[in-house]
Design a protein around this motif. Sequence first.
Motif, PDB file in Angstrom:
ATOM      1  N   GLN A 121       0.828  -1.208   0.000  1.00 27.81           N
ATOM      2  CA  GLN A 121       0.000   0.000   0.000  1.00 27.81           C
ATOM      3  C   GLN A 121       0.868   1.265   0.000  1.00 27.81           C
ATOM      4  O   GLN A 121       0.570   2.235  -0.697  1.00 27.81           O
ATOM      5  CB  GLN A 121      -0.933   0.008   1.214  1.00 27.81           C
ATOM      6  CG  GLN A 121      -1.990  -1.080   1.170  1.00 27.81           C
ATOM      7  CD  GLN A 121      -2.744  -1.204   2.482  1.00 27.81           C
ATOM      8  OE1 GLN A 121      -2.136  -1.185   3.561  1.00 27.81           O
ATOM      9  NE2 GLN A 121      -4.064  -1.328   2.388  1.00 27.81           N
ATOM     10  N   MET A 122       1.945   1.228   0.779  1.00 27.87           N
ATOM     11  CA  MET A 122       2.848   2.381   0.815  1.00 27.87           C
ATOM     12  C   MET A 122       3.548   2.535  -0.531  1.00 27.87           C
ATOM     13  O   MET A 122       3.719   3.658  -1.015  1.00 27.87           O
ATOM     14  CB  MET A 122       3.866   2.223   1.946  1.00 27.87           C
ATOM     15  CG  MET A 122       4.682   3.444   2.202  1.00 27.87           C
ATOM     16  SD  MET A 122       3.651   4.809   2.797  1.00 27.87           S
ATOM     17  CE  MET A 122       4.899   6.031   3.123  1.00 27.87           C
ATOM     18  N   ALA A 123       3.927   1.426  -1.132  1.00 31.44           N
ATOM     19  CA  ALA A 123       4.569   1.477  -2.449  1.00 31.44           C
ATOM     20  C   ALA A 123       3.625   2.119  -3.459  1.00 31.44           C
ATOM     21  O   ALA A 123       4.033   2.982  -4.247  1.00 31.44           O
ATOM     22  CB  ALA A 123       4.960   0.070  -2.901  1.00 31.44           C
ATOM     23  N   GLU A 124       2.383   1.735  -3.417  1.00 30.79           N
ATOM     24  CA  GLU A 124       1.378   2.299  -4.321  1.00 30.79           C
ATOM     25  C   GLU A 124       1.208   3.798  -4.076  1.00 30.79           C
ATOM     26  O   GLU A 124       1.146   4.593  -5.011  1.00 30.79           O
ATOM     27  CB  GLU A 124       0.050   1.565  -4.106  1.00 30.79           C
ATOM     28  CG  GLU A 124      -0.996   1.876  -5.147  1.00 30.79           C
ATOM     29  CD  GLU A 124      -2.230   0.994  -4.946  1.00 30.79           C
ATOM     30  OE1 GLU A 124      -3.242   1.537  -4.450  1.00 30.79           O
ATOM     31  OE2 GLU A 124      -2.156  -0.200  -5.273  1.00 30.79           O
ATOM     32  N   LEU A 125       1.170   4.185  -2.813  1.00 37.23           N
ATOM     33  CA  LEU A 125       1.039   5.594  -2.453  1.00 37.23           C
ATOM     34  C   LEU A 125       2.229   6.414  -2.982  1.00 37.23           C
ATOM     35  O   LEU A 125       2.063   7.527  -3.463  1.00 37.23           O
ATOM     36  CB  LEU A 125       0.939   5.740  -0.932  1.00 37.23           C
ATOM     37  CG  LEU A 125       0.772   7.146  -0.386  1.00 37.23           C
ATOM     38  CD1 LEU A 125      -0.579   7.729  -0.808  1.00 37.23           C
ATOM     39  CD2 LEU A 125       0.880   7.135   1.130  1.00 37.23           C
ATOM     40  N   LEU A 126       3.423   5.826  -2.919  1.00 36.73           N
ATOM     41  CA  LEU A 126       4.630   6.509  -3.395  1.00 36.73           C
ATOM     42  C   LEU A 126       4.765   6.471  -4.914  1.00 36.73           C
ATOM     43  O   LEU A 126       5.578   7.190  -5.488  1.00 36.73           O
ATOM     44  CB  LEU A 126       5.879   5.877  -2.772  1.00 36.73           C
ATOM     45  CG  LEU A 126       6.056   6.079  -1.271  1.00 36.73           C
ATOM     46  CD1 LEU A 126       7.212   5.241  -0.761  1.00 36.73           C
ATOM     47  CD2 LEU A 126       6.258   7.542  -0.945  1.00 36.73           C
ATOM     48  N   GLY A 127       3.991   5.597  -5.549  1.00 38.51           N
ATOM     49  CA  GLY A 127       4.061   5.490  -7.004  1.00 38.51           C
ATOM     50  C   GLY A 127       5.239   4.678  -7.490  1.00 38.51           C
ATOM     51  O   GLY A 127       5.778   4.927  -8.565  1.00 38.51           O
ATOM     52  N   VAL A 128       5.661   3.713  -6.663  1.00 40.61           N
ATOM     53  CA  VAL A 128       6.778   2.843  -7.047  1.00 40.61           C
ATOM     54  C   VAL A 128       6.342   1.388  -6.914  1.00 40.61           C
ATOM     55  O   VAL A 128       5.341   1.087  -6.258  1.00 40.61           O
ATOM     56  CB  VAL A 128       8.038   3.096  -6.172  1.00 40.61           C
ATOM     57  CG1 VAL A 128       8.542   4.522  -6.331  1.00 40.61           C
ATOM     58  CG2 VAL A 128       7.779   2.781  -4.703  1.00 40.61           C
ATOM     59  N   SER A 129       7.100   0.513  -7.526  1.00 42.28           N
ATOM     60  CA  SER A 129       6.781  -0.906  -7.399  1.00 42.28           C
ATOM     61  C   SER A 129       7.114  -1.377  -5.984  1.00 42.28           C
ATOM     62  O   SER A 129       7.866  -0.721  -5.255  1.00 42.28           O
ATOM     63  CB  SER A 129       7.588  -1.724  -8.409  1.00 42.28           C
ATOM     64  OG  SER A 129       8.953  -1.738  -8.030  1.00 42.28           O
ATOM     65  N   GLU A 130       6.563  -2.513  -5.619  1.00 39.20           N
ATOM     66  CA  GLU A 130       6.836  -3.058  -4.290  1.00 39.20           C
ATOM     67  C   GLU A 130       8.316  -3.399  -4.141  1.00 39.20           C
ATOM     68  O   GLU A 130       8.901  -3.218  -3.071  1.00 39.20           O
ATOM     69  CB  GLU A 130       5.960  -4.300  -4.042  1.00 39.20           C
ATOM     70  CG  GLU A 130       5.808  -4.615  -2.581  1.00 39.20           C
ATOM     71  CD  GLU A 130       4.748  -5.670  -2.307  1.00 39.20           C
ATOM     72  OE1 GLU A 130       4.768  -6.217  -1.197  1.00 39.20           O
ATOM     73  OE2 GLU A 130       3.914  -5.941  -3.176  1.00 39.20           O
ATOM     74  N   ILE A 131       8.939  -3.856  -5.212  1.00 44.48           N
ATOM     75  CA  ILE A 131      10.376  -4.165  -5.183  1.00 44.48           C
ATOM     76  C   ILE A 131      11.185  -2.902  -4.921  1.00 44.48           C
ATOM     77  O   ILE A 131      12.091  -2.897  -4.092  1.00 44.48           O
ATOM     78  CB  ILE A 131      10.814  -4.843  -6.502  1.00 44.48           C
ATOM     79  CG1 ILE A 131      10.173  -6.222  -6.601  1.00 44.48           C
ATOM     80  CG2 ILE A 131      12.329  -4.929  -6.603  1.00 44.48           C
ATOM     81  CD1 ILE A 131      10.337  -6.881  -7.955  1.00 44.48           C
ATOM     82  N   THR A 132      10.839  -1.805  -5.619  1.00 39.21           N
ATOM     83  CA  THR A 132      11.527  -0.534  -5.402  1.00 39.21           C
ATOM     84  C   THR A 132      11.309  -0.055  -3.973  1.00 39.21           C
ATOM     85  O   THR A 132      12.238   0.417  -3.325  1.00 39.21           O
ATOM     86  CB  THR A 132      11.045   0.528  -6.408  1.00 39.21           C
ATOM     87  OG1 THR A 132      11.344   0.075  -7.731  1.00 39.21           O
ATOM     88  CG2 THR A 132      11.709   1.872  -6.168  1.00 39.21           C
ATOM     89  N   PHE A 133      10.077  -0.207  -3.478  1.00 40.43           N
ATOM     90  CA  PHE A 133       9.803   0.207  -2.110  1.00 40.43           C
ATOM     91  C   PHE A 133      10.660  -0.582  -1.126  1.00 40.43           C
ATOM     92  O   PHE A 133      11.206  -0.012  -0.177  1.00 40.43           O
ATOM     93  CB  PHE A 133       8.317   0.042  -1.767  1.00 40.43           C
ATOM     94  CG  PHE A 133       8.029   0.379  -0.335  1.00 40.43           C
ATOM     95  CD1 PHE A 133       7.990   1.706   0.067  1.00 40.43           C
ATOM     96  CD2 PHE A 133       7.841  -0.608   0.604  1.00 40.43           C
ATOM     97  CE1 PHE A 133       7.750   2.035   1.384  1.00 40.43           C
ATOM     98  CE2 PHE A 133       7.609  -0.290   1.933  1.00 40.43           C
ATOM     99  CZ  PHE A 133       7.557   1.042   2.326  1.00 40.43           C
TER     100      PHE A 133
END
Length: 137
Positions: A121-133
Motif C-alpha cells: 500500500q505504501m509502495a502504491e502511495l509513493l508510485g513505485v513498485s513493491e520491489i523498489t519500495f
Amino acid sequence: MLPNEAGEVNNPLRDNIAWFLEAERQKRELPHQHMAELFKTSSGQGLAYRTYIRTMRKRNNVTLRTVEQMAQALEVSIATILVGGAKLKPWAHKLTEKSIRARLADIINSERERRKLLRYQMAELLGVSEITFTKLE
C-alpha cells in the motif's frame, strides 16, 4: 505519477537535477557529449550518454548513486544537485548517499507505520513498485 504528452513526469527532484546539470554545462561551455564525458570514472565505467540526455530531458529518474557520481565528477555536494539553485544550510553539503538513504528509509518506515499501511500500500502511495519500495526501506 504518469507521464505527460512530452513523456515527462512531474518530479521536482528530477527537475532540480536537470536544471543544475544544464546550468553547470552552460557555465563550463560544454556540448552535451563533453558534459556526459565528465561522468566517466577512471576505469572507463560511468554514466552513459543516454542516461545523461534522458535525465536532462526529464524522461527518467536517476538513482542516488548516479547523483553521487555526478556530484563527485562536478566537485559539488549531492545536496547541491538535488536542490537545483536553492540555498543550502552548510550541514546539507556533508550528506552522503548512505546518510540520505538511511534518512529516507526512516521517514518512509515511520510514515508507513503512522498510516498503518502494508508495504504494498505504501509502495502504491509513493508510485513505485513493491520491489523498489523494499529497496527504499
